[in-house]
Design an enzyme around this catalytic site. Structure first.
Site: not given
Length: 323
Positions: A37-38, A107, A110, A191
């Site tokens: 979702d960027h 982040e 975004n 991740t």
């Protein structure tokens, strides 16, 4: 037993292509799917960033079996948590119970677009905790009003609620986020195949809950071409989340990774068409205790060939190795 997932990476393909890819992933036999979702791609070479929630709605209608999940949505800057709750409830209805809501502290890449600044990580975690509370309250039904440290909610209500709200996953990278995920999450997202993340998650209440990892891979019958593509589009991946969460623009990531070589990338990302190399890359996640591992095939245009190869060679090899 480990489930193998497919990643709709919005940074490397347009919206129609992403929906086509997840349809093919369902046909190929992937166990689940996740969606980034960027607002920006990590590097200009990736070249895309459509609105993930529109893609998810289309994917819910185009597929019938494969589970869907955000990996991950930040519910504190671009989106107010009350709006995230509405989107997630709608997705659960559209998908007929196949949706999970993955959340994270975000982040800068975004979230800077709305002009709210980028606070320190401890503040971002406080914001995430408050946002999760609002989302859970709205999933419970009825009107919700709150005056919080970071968010206000004025008589909000979700008028279309699924019988079972979507499970909430929380992304982790260190002790603070693991504590938050253990207390507030239904599953954990990571991740990196670090056993200490899962141990910390368990200590804070996460024992027995699903744990979902993610791993980039780069299939190509020409290994050198795969290495070049992985370097061009994914050399940012090894920087770690303490760096990746702070940089504000794709050009920042290009500058930060200018000295990363193709050989550096190939050491951490399996490249080529040998299924055993991919199995060995997945192994650290399985041994760390991840119950689900979502693979990211690098390169939007390479997805059809990758998915065909996955059905024939990769998924059978992974299921043989990990159940």
């Amino acid at each position: 037993m480990v489930q193998i997932g497919y990643t709709m990476m919005t940074e490397q393909a347009g919206p129609r292509e992403l929906v086509d890819h997840v349809v093919r992933a369902e046909e190929a036999g992937f166990d689940f799917s996740v969606t980034s979702d960027h607002y920006f791609p990590w590097l200009r070479a990736q070249g895309h960033s459509p609105y993930a929630w529109s893609v998810l709605g289309a994917a819910a209608q185009a597929t019938s079996r494969i589970p869907l999940m955000t990996y991950v949505t930040c519910p504190t800057f671009r989106y107010h948590p009350a709006v995230v709750a509405q989107k997630a409830a709608t997705m659960q209805l559209l998908s007929e119970g196949r949706f999970r809501l993955g959340l994270g502290a975000g982040e800068n890449l975004n979230e800077h677009v709305v002009g709210g600044g980028w606070p320190a990580v401890d503040v971002r975690h406080e914001m995430l905790e408050e946002a999760v509370g609002i989302i859970r309250d709205l999933f419970g039904g009825g009107h919700v009003s709150r005056r919080g440290t970071y968010f206000d909610v004025e008589s909000a209500r979700l008028w279309d609620l699924p019988d079972k709200p979507p499970p909430i996953g929380i992304a982790v990278s260190g002790e603070r986020s693991c504590a938050l995920a253990g207390r507030l999450g239904d599953l954990v997202i990571a991740t990196e195949p670090k056993p200490e993340l899962l141990s910390s998650f368990d200590r804070h209440g996460g024992e027995g809950k699903p744990r979902v990892g993610q791993l980039p891979v780069c299939y190509d019958t020409d290994r050198d071409a795969a290495v070049r593509r992985a370097h061009e589009q994914f050399r940012w991946f090894g920087s770690g989340w303490k760096v990746n969460s702070e940089l504000p623009h794709p050009d920042s990531f290009a500058s930060a990774t200018q000295f990363v070589t193709p050989d550096d990338v190939a050491e951490s990302i399996p490249c080529g068409d040998d299924p055993e190399a991919f199995v060995e890359a997945v192994r650290p996640y399985a041994e760390a205790g991840f119950s689900e591992i979502a693979l990211v095939q690098i390169g939007g245009e390479s997805q059809p060939e990758y998915l065909e190869w996955s059905a024939k060679a990769l998924l059978p090899a992974l299921h043989d190795a990990f159940g």
